[in-house]
Design a protein around this motif. Structure first.
Motif, short mmCIF file in Angstrom:
data_model
loop_
_atom_site.label_atom_id
_atom_site.label_comp_id
_atom_site.label_asym_id
_atom_site.label_seq_id
_atom_site.Cartn_x
_atom_site.Cartn_y
_atom_site.Cartn_z
N ARG A 162 47.44 46.63 7.47
CA ARG A 162 47.07 45.34 6.63
C ARG A 162 47.71 44.21 7.33
O ARG A 162 47.21 42.94 7.25
CB ARG A 162 48.20 46.21 5.17
CG ARG A 162 46.91 46.43 4.25
CD ARG A 162 46.99 46.53 2.64
NE ARG A 162 46.16 47.05 1.95
CZ ARG A 162 47.08 47.16 0.39
NH1 ARG A 162 47.85 46.60 0.02
NH2 ARG A 162 45.64 47.91 -0.13
N ASP A 177 49.87 46.65 -3.31
CA ASP A 177 50.08 47.12 -4.29
C ASP A 177 50.78 48.73 -3.15
O ASP A 177 51.36 47.99 -1.76
CB ASP A 177 48.97 48.41 -3.75
CG ASP A 177 47.97 47.99 -3.12
OD1 ASP A 177 48.55 48.39 -1.30
OD2 ASP A 177 46.83 48.12 -2.67
N ASP A 227 42.28 41.93 1.80
CA ASP A 227 41.25 42.01 1.09
C ASP A 227 40.30 40.65 0.12
O ASP A 227 39.83 40.48 0.46
CB ASP A 227 40.15 43.14 0.54
CG ASP A 227 40.58 43.91 -0.79
OD1 ASP A 227 42.59 43.84 -0.64
OD2 ASP A 227 40.63 44.72 -1.69
N GLU A 271 53.22 36.92 -2.22
CA GLU A 271 52.89 37.90 -2.71
C GLU A 271 53.19 38.52 -4.17
O GLU A 271 54.06 36.60 -4.36
CB GLU A 271 52.99 39.10 -2.29
CG GLU A 271 53.30 39.18 -0.46
CD GLU A 271 54.32 40.46 -0.12
OE1 GLU A 271 54.03 40.89 1.11
OE2 GLU A 271 55.70 39.98 0.42
N ARG A 294 47.53 42.93 -0.72
CA ARG A 294 45.79 43.34 -0.43
C ARG A 294 45.45 42.30 0.03
O ARG A 294 45.32 41.05 -0.44
CB ARG A 294 45.54 43.07 -2.40
CG ARG A 294 45.91 43.80 -3.13
CD ARG A 294 45.23 45.61 -2.96
NE ARG A 294 44.36 45.03 -3.38
CZ ARG A 294 42.96 45.05 -3.77
NH1 ARG A 294 43.77 45.20 -5.34
NH2 ARG A 294 41.30 45.12 -4.02
#
Length: 189
Positions: free
Chosen positions: A121, A82, A89, A58, A87
């Protein structure tokens, strides 16, 4: 008096029972006692990484983990965080292009951001790890520090493919001066 290399057996048995109450089902033989989670990170770096291997982390991430991975001469690939955690994606593209040895994450009260990865997630991260057959190192030193709201399941508790290596410690919530941590991993690890 020496204890087994993997740790005091009654402690490992107790940890396995306690983890089961949190949805993590591990046999005693899958629990390794370490002197703090930093030693667990160092051991994982030594087992998995050769110079030049890629590791996904991360961004930002825990400095101690970054130091362990740098000491192993790994290529560190950051994925932004975030308010809902890593994230995923962006992670999908990273996995396709870099084929890392593992993904390192602190999904619950991430260090240093404090972000908590959403359940959606968490599931997406595990789907991606399964698709690309990439192990996930879940560092979970802070989940017991929740003061409000319902706890979220750990990645290890959600893992259906035995890809998550779970790492935690007692130094953040119980005994800061006594460096005891533990690692839960599939037998092959």
């Amino acid at each position: 008096l020496h204890c087994p290399t993997e740790g005091h057996t009654p402690l490992r048995e107790t940890l396995a029972r306690w983890l089961a109450s949190r949805g993590i089902h591990a046999r005693t033989s899958e629990v390794l006692v370490v002197s703090g989670s930093q030693q667990g990170l160092d051991l994982l770096a030594r087992v998995f990484l050769e110079p030049g291997d890629a590791v996904v982390v991360e961004e930002p991430s825990y400095i101690g983990a970054l130091q362990s991975f740098r000491n192993a001469q790994a290529r560190i690939i950051g994925v932004p965080v975030d308010a809902h955690g890593m994230r995923t994606d962006i992670l999908a593209s990273v996995l396709e292009h870099h084929r890392p040895k593992f993904i390192y994450t602190l999904p619950t009260f991430q260090n240093p951001s404090g972000a908590v990865m959403s359940v959606e997630r968490r599931r997406h991260l595990l789907e991606l790890a399964a698709r690309w057959r990439v192990p996930v190192v879940e560092d979970d030193p802070y989940s017991e520090l929740r003061y409000e709201g319902d706890p979220l399941p750990s990645l290890k508790a959600l893992d259906e493919h035995d890809l998550v290596i779970y790492l935690s410690t007692f130094s953040k919530v119980l005994l800061p001066g006594l460096r005891i941590g533990y690692l839960v991993a599939p037998p092959v690890v």
